[in-house]
Design an enzyme around this catalytic site. Structure first.
Site, mmCIF file in Angstrom:
data_model
loop_
_atom_site.group_PDB
_atom_site.id
_atom_site.type_symbol
_atom_site.label_atom_id
_atom_site.label_comp_id
_atom_site.label_asym_id
_atom_site.label_seq_id
_atom_site.Cartn_x
_atom_site.Cartn_y
_atom_site.Cartn_z
ATOM 1 N N LYS A 43 0.718 -1.220 -0.147
ATOM 2 C CA LYS A 43 -0.083 0.155 0.224
ATOM 3 C C LYS A 43 0.796 1.278 -0.024
ATOM 4 C CE LYS A 43 -4.155 -2.105 1.988
ATOM 5 N NZ LYS A 43 -4.708 -2.643 3.105
ATOM 6 N N TYR A 84 -5.008 -5.209 -7.842
ATOM 7 C CA TYR A 84 -4.708 -5.370 -6.463
ATOM 8 C C TYR A 84 -4.359 -6.744 -5.887
ATOM 9 C CZ TYR A 84 -5.709 -4.784 -1.202
ATOM 10 O OH TYR A 84 -5.808 -4.930 0.074
ATOM 11 N N VAL A 133 -0.895 -9.026 6.080
ATOM 12 C CA VAL A 133 -1.359 -10.311 6.691
ATOM 13 C C VAL A 133 -0.557 -11.445 6.175
ATOM 14 C CG1 VAL A 133 -3.695 -9.584 6.968
ATOM 15 C CG2 VAL A 133 -3.085 -10.348 4.643
HETATM 16 N N1 GLN Z 1 -4.454 -8.802 0.153
HETATM 17 C C1 GLN Z 1 -5.012 -8.495 1.365
HETATM 18 C C2 GLN Z 1 -6.534 -8.066 1.541
HETATM 19 O O1 GLN Z 1 -6.919 -7.378 0.943
HETATM 20 C C3 GLN Z 1 -4.078 -7.478 2.290
HETATM 21 C C4 GLN Z 1 -4.571 -7.120 3.780
HETATM 22 C C5 GLN Z 1 -3.462 -6.832 4.615
HETATM 23 O O2 GLN Z 1 -2.405 -7.358 4.493
HETATM 24 N N2 GLN Z 1 -4.099 -6.588 5.623
HETATM 25 O O3 GLN Z 1 -7.216 -8.905 2.201
#
Ligand code: GLN
Length: 305
Positions: free
Chosen positions: A64, A189, A259
């Protein structure tokens, strides 16, 4: 420093059991919760790595800040601000309980999914294929790693199950905030979230942000100092989602979690840090990763406050 890192990893390891590996993206559930690594790149040109620092994992939300940087570079601050604000939401990263009044640019930020998906539409490129190549190229430059590629399995796993993100993107479209084809923008994304990195790559991203966009080895400017400061400020208030306030108290430096289990943390003018431990707390942040950063911050007095 080696001894310090060793102590910190040993002390923080016991917190792994307080977390759980992400499973809402099925492929992420296969991660080994015992992996724990760290890499520190410091302004005196030293590199310290320990533990599972070269084990690959997917970048997830740590892309991000790079999406934000590219959106800024490809347009300008006014355009980015008109679409996505900078205030912390205090809500989970994938929250979609927007009331009719709440889904406006002012109420989202670049570090939650809604804001990041909106910013993907500002990245230049005639097609999403071209936008993807440009973002991957930029990420290779920022990480100083020309071999980066995506983890196809994680990408397909999220593409097959990521309906919450689709719902968020459809809401952005319903509220006339984006004009793009929803399937195309979420596919983009999902792909950029699936870029495989390790702790060294994260430390490199953080190191460049710590030095406001200037490569310390070559003196080359990779992005503008003004944009680096914009990104660092947003990381400080929003980078750990609804755990950002607590993180500011305990660690006190701009950081971004994902995550996949990674955290990249920026100690301005001092060092870039990458940590990896895939067991997450309820907010989606690496438990042992935060503990390790807390230890480093206390010992080296990294807090900017
Ligand atoms: N690709 C994951 C999602 O959109 C990224 C979220 C994260 O790392 N918090 O759910």
């Amino acid at each position: 420093m080696e001894a310090l890192l060793k102590n910190i990893l040993e002390d923080s390891r016991r917190f792994i059991k307080e977390g759980a590996v992400a499973n809402y993206i099925p492929e992420l559930a296969k991660a080994n919760a015992d992996n724990f690594g760290v890499c520190v790149l410091s302004n005196d040109n030293q590199r310290y790595c320990l533990g599972d620092y070269n084990v690959p994992f997917t970048i997830q939300s740590i892309i991000k800040p790079i999406i934000l940087l590219m959106a800024l570079t490809d347009t300008d601050i006014a355009r980015v601000r008109a679409l996505v604000g900078v205030e912390a939401t205090g809500k989970p990263f994938d929250a979609f309980n927007y009331s009719d009044q709440a889904l406006t640019g002012e109420h989202i930020n670049p570090m939650i999914n809604t804001g990041a998906i909106a910013l993907c539409t500002l990245i230049r490129g005639r097609s999403y294929e071209e936008k993807f190549s440009r973002l991957l190229e930029m990420t290779k430059i920022i990480t100083d790693n020309p071999t980066l590629e995506i983890d196809e399995k994680v990408y397909l796993s999220e593409k097959n199950t990521g309906n919450k993100n689709r719902a968020l993107a459809y809401m952005l479209k319903a509220y006339n905030m984006i004009d793009a084809d929803v399937e195309e923008v979420v596919d983009f994304y999902f792909r950029v979230c699936s870029i495989k990195v390790n702790c060294v790559d994260l430390a490199n991203i953080a190191f460049l942000l710590a030095n406001h966009g200037e490569n310390q080895k070559t003196g080359e400017r990779i992005f503008s100092a003004q944009y680096a400061k914009y990104v660092n400020a947003v990381l400080m208030t929003c980078g750990m989602y609804d755990g950002s306030g607590e993180f500011a108290l305990k660690v006190g430096i701009p950081a971004k979690s994902g995550v996949g289990g990674g955290i990249m943390a920026v100690a301005p003018n001092r060092m870039g840090i990458g940590v990896y431990s895939p067991a997450l707390d309820k907010k989606g942040n690496s438990v042992a990763g935060i503990k390790a950063l807390e230890g480093l911050s206390k010992t080296l007095d990294l807090s900017i406050f």
